[in-house]
Design a protein around this motif. Structure first.
Motif, mmCIF file in Angstrom:
data_model
loop_
_atom_site.group_PDB
_atom_site.id
_atom_site.type_symbol
_atom_site.label_atom_id
_atom_site.label_comp_id
_atom_site.label_asym_id
_atom_site.label_seq_id
_atom_site.Cartn_x
_atom_site.Cartn_y
_atom_site.Cartn_z
ATOM 1 N N UNK A 72 0.762 -1.034 0.325
ATOM 2 C CA UNK A 72 -0.020 0.009 0.184
ATOM 3 C C UNK A 72 0.915 1.030 -0.362
ATOM 4 N N UNK A 73 0.459 2.572 -0.589
ATOM 5 C CA UNK A 73 1.277 3.798 -1.340
ATOM 6 C C UNK A 73 1.377 3.927 1.026
ATOM 7 N N UNK A 74 1.932 5.421 1.070
ATOM 8 C CA UNK A 74 1.670 5.688 2.450
ATOM 9 C C UNK A 74 0.905 6.520 3.323
ATOM 10 N N UNK A 75 -0.471 6.660 1.904
ATOM 11 C CA UNK A 75 -1.938 7.327 1.518
ATOM 12 C C UNK A 75 -2.429 5.987 2.318
ATOM 13 N N UNK A 76 -2.617 5.380 1.524
ATOM 14 C CA UNK A 76 -3.163 4.475 1.707
ATOM 15 C C UNK A 76 -3.129 3.850 4.065
ATOM 16 N N UNK A 77 -1.133 2.870 3.940
ATOM 17 C CA UNK A 77 -1.464 2.316 4.491
ATOM 18 C C UNK A 77 -1.890 3.562 6.298
ATOM 19 N N UNK A 78 -1.816 4.452 5.769
ATOM 20 C CA UNK A 78 -2.612 5.632 6.938
ATOM 21 C C UNK A 78 -3.031 4.902 7.316
ATOM 22 N N UNK A 79 -4.366 5.028 6.054
ATOM 23 C CA UNK A 79 -5.545 5.067 6.319
ATOM 24 C C UNK A 79 -6.186 3.104 6.996
ATOM 25 N N UNK A 80 -5.304 2.774 6.850
ATOM 26 C CA UNK A 80 -5.111 1.141 7.170
ATOM 27 C C UNK A 80 -4.765 0.604 8.399
ATOM 28 N N UNK A 81 -4.405 2.039 8.653
ATOM 29 C CA UNK A 81 -3.138 2.211 10.213
ATOM 30 C C UNK A 81 -4.623 2.577 11.078
ATOM 31 N N UNK A 114 -3.820 -7.878 3.776
ATOM 32 C CA UNK A 114 -2.742 -8.557 3.697
ATOM 33 C C UNK A 114 -1.732 -7.325 5.134
ATOM 34 N N UNK A 115 -1.666 -6.160 4.811
ATOM 35 C CA UNK A 115 -1.194 -5.053 5.240
ATOM 36 C C UNK A 115 -2.050 -5.621 7.042
ATOM 37 N N UNK A 116 -3.113 -5.554 6.722
ATOM 38 C CA UNK A 116 -3.808 -5.199 7.858
ATOM 39 C C UNK A 116 -3.091 -6.855 9.186
ATOM 40 N N UNK A 117 -3.652 -7.599 8.347
ATOM 41 C CA UNK A 117 -3.623 -9.040 9.187
ATOM 42 C C UNK A 117 -1.875 -9.377 10.050
ATOM 43 N N UNK A 118 -0.987 -8.775 8.709
ATOM 44 C CA UNK A 118 0.624 -8.878 8.898
ATOM 45 C C UNK A 118 0.843 -8.110 10.064
ATOM 46 N N UNK A 119 0.133 -6.815 10.129
ATOM 47 C CA UNK A 119 -0.195 -5.875 11.569
ATOM 48 C C UNK A 119 -0.574 -6.529 13.043
ATOM 49 N N UNK A 120 -1.774 -7.983 13.072
ATOM 50 C CA UNK A 120 -2.049 -8.626 13.995
ATOM 51 C C UNK A 120 -3.898 -8.387 13.475
ATOM 52 N N UNK A 121 -3.889 -7.291 12.652
ATOM 53 C CA UNK A 121 -5.746 -7.703 12.495
ATOM 54 C C UNK A 121 -5.960 -9.002 12.081
ATOM 55 N N UNK A 123 -7.459 -11.896 10.578
ATOM 56 C CA UNK A 123 -8.093 -12.316 8.969
ATOM 57 C C UNK A 123 -10.006 -12.161 9.348
ATOM 58 N N UNK A 124 -10.481 -13.074 9.777
ATOM 59 C CA UNK A 124 -11.511 -13.048 10.072
ATOM 60 C C UNK A 124 -12.712 -11.469 9.896
ATOM 61 N N UNK A 125 -11.735 -11.233 10.488
ATOM 62 C CA UNK A 125 -12.470 -9.597 10.582
ATOM 63 C C UNK A 125 -12.240 -8.478 9.598
ATOM 64 N N UNK A 126 -11.396 -9.288 8.548
ATOM 65 C CA UNK A 126 -11.447 -8.362 7.450
ATOM 66 C C UNK A 126 -12.227 -8.316 5.967
ATOM 67 N N UNK A 127 -13.034 -8.320 5.134
ATOM 68 C CA UNK A 127 -13.411 -8.028 4.512
ATOM 69 C C UNK A 127 -13.443 -7.205 3.583
ATOM 70 N N UNK A 128 -13.647 -8.094 2.461
ATOM 71 C CA UNK A 128 -12.871 -7.151 0.563
ATOM 72 C C UNK A 128 -14.211 -7.122 -0.109
ATOM 73 N N UNK A 129 -14.181 -5.695 -0.688
ATOM 74 C CA UNK A 129 -14.931 -5.724 -1.997
ATOM 75 C C UNK A 129 -13.845 -4.724 -2.846
ATOM 76 N N UNK A 130 -13.847 -6.029 -4.014
ATOM 77 C CA UNK A 130 -13.242 -5.854 -4.852
ATOM 78 C C UNK A 130 -13.072 -5.263 -6.441
ATOM 79 N N UNK A 131 -14.573 -4.351 -5.894
ATOM 80 C CA UNK A 131 -15.441 -3.829 -7.021
ATOM 81 C C UNK A 131 -15.685 -2.093 -6.579
ATOM 82 N N UNK A 132 -14.673 -1.280 -5.560
ATOM 83 C CA UNK A 132 -14.318 -0.193 -5.422
ATOM 84 C C UNK A 132 -13.837 0.634 -5.445
ATOM 85 N N UNK A 133 -14.397 1.046 -7.345
ATOM 86 C CA UNK A 133 -12.995 1.276 -8.080
ATOM 87 C C UNK A 133 -13.745 3.086 -8.012
ATOM 88 N N UNK A 134 -14.830 3.498 -7.320
ATOM 89 C CA UNK A 134 -14.198 5.370 -7.110
ATOM 90 C C UNK A 134 -15.640 5.199 -5.680
#
Length: 229
Positions: A72-81, A114-121, A123-134
């Motif tokens: 993730x870019x720095x902007x995205x990593x900041x959101x994930x944190x 992956x970023x979240x799971x690597x930092x202890x979140x 996996x079952x608490x993270x849900x993926x939306x693959x079509x959030x284009x905007x």
């Protein structure tokens, strides 16, 4: 004399063209101004810090650029944190990561998980939306595909008003938490701030038109499962 008539005609044409251009600029400014007022008023009183945001079932993390190698870019990593902190503090109980996965080789939601799971979140608490284009698609799909009725939206602070307002217009009772740490990337931050003026026009048009997301699809139970877990 003929040349004088032609010159006068050209001058009249030029004045008319300048008048039309000026009126167009005034109209465009009025539309953008109205869109910005709508965006800001829609989010008034609904943006918070991690510490003071009201509890919600879900954090909706909006996608951003993923660098080569899947980082993730720095902007995205900041959101994930911020989302990680919200979950740790009990302010949310699941995280919906919504981003662009239109091309097989570019996967925003996968990198976000992956970023979240690597930092202890978990996996079952993270849900993926693959079509959030905007932003519009992410908010619309959160409501229509994942059944989210209440959420804390997470993005950079310059984007937060638009994201909260769009989600609320699309049926999600949304508050928001915005990142400020990415301000240290000053040129990119300024570009993002400037982009919001045009993006506000698009947001207003999307809501007025009532368009469907680029991809809608069937209902997904991921958020329901994460909350039950």
């Amino acid at each position: 004399m003929l040349s004088a008539i032609r010159g006068a005609h050209r001058a009249r044409w030029l004045r008319r063209a300048l008048l039309v251009a000026a009126l167009g600029a005034v109209l465009a400014g009025a539309v953008t101004g109205g869109s910005m007022v709508w965006v800001r008023s829609g989010a008034e009183g609904r943006t918070f810090t991690v510490e003071d945001v009201p509890e919600a079932p879900v954090a909706l993390v909006l996608g951003a650029q993923v660098d080569p190698g899947g980082q993730p870019s720095a902007f995205l990593a900041a959101r994930l944190e911020i989302a990680r902190q919200l979950l740790t503090a009990g302010k949310v109980h699941a995280i919906l990561v919504s981003g662009d996965h239109m091309n097989w080789g570019y996967d925003e939601p996968g990198a976000m998980r992956q970023w979240l799971v690597d930092r202890g979140v978990p996996d079952q608490k993270v849900v993926l939306d693959h079509a959030g284009f905007d932003t519009y698609d992410s908010c619309a799909r959160a409501r229509q595909i994942f059944g989210v009725r209440q959420a804390t939206v997470v993005t950079q602070s310059f984007h937060l008003d638009r994201a909260v307002t769009l989600c609320r217009a699309l049926g999600v009772e949304a508050n928001g938490v915005g990142d400020e740490t990415a301000k240290r990337y000053a040129p990119l931050w300024r570009r993002g701030v400037a982009r919001e003026y045009g993006a506000a026009d698009k947001a207003a048009w999307d809501v007025l038109s009532g368009r469907d997301p680029v991809y809608l699809g069937r209902y997904e139970t991921g958020v329901d499962d994460a909350l039950r877990g």
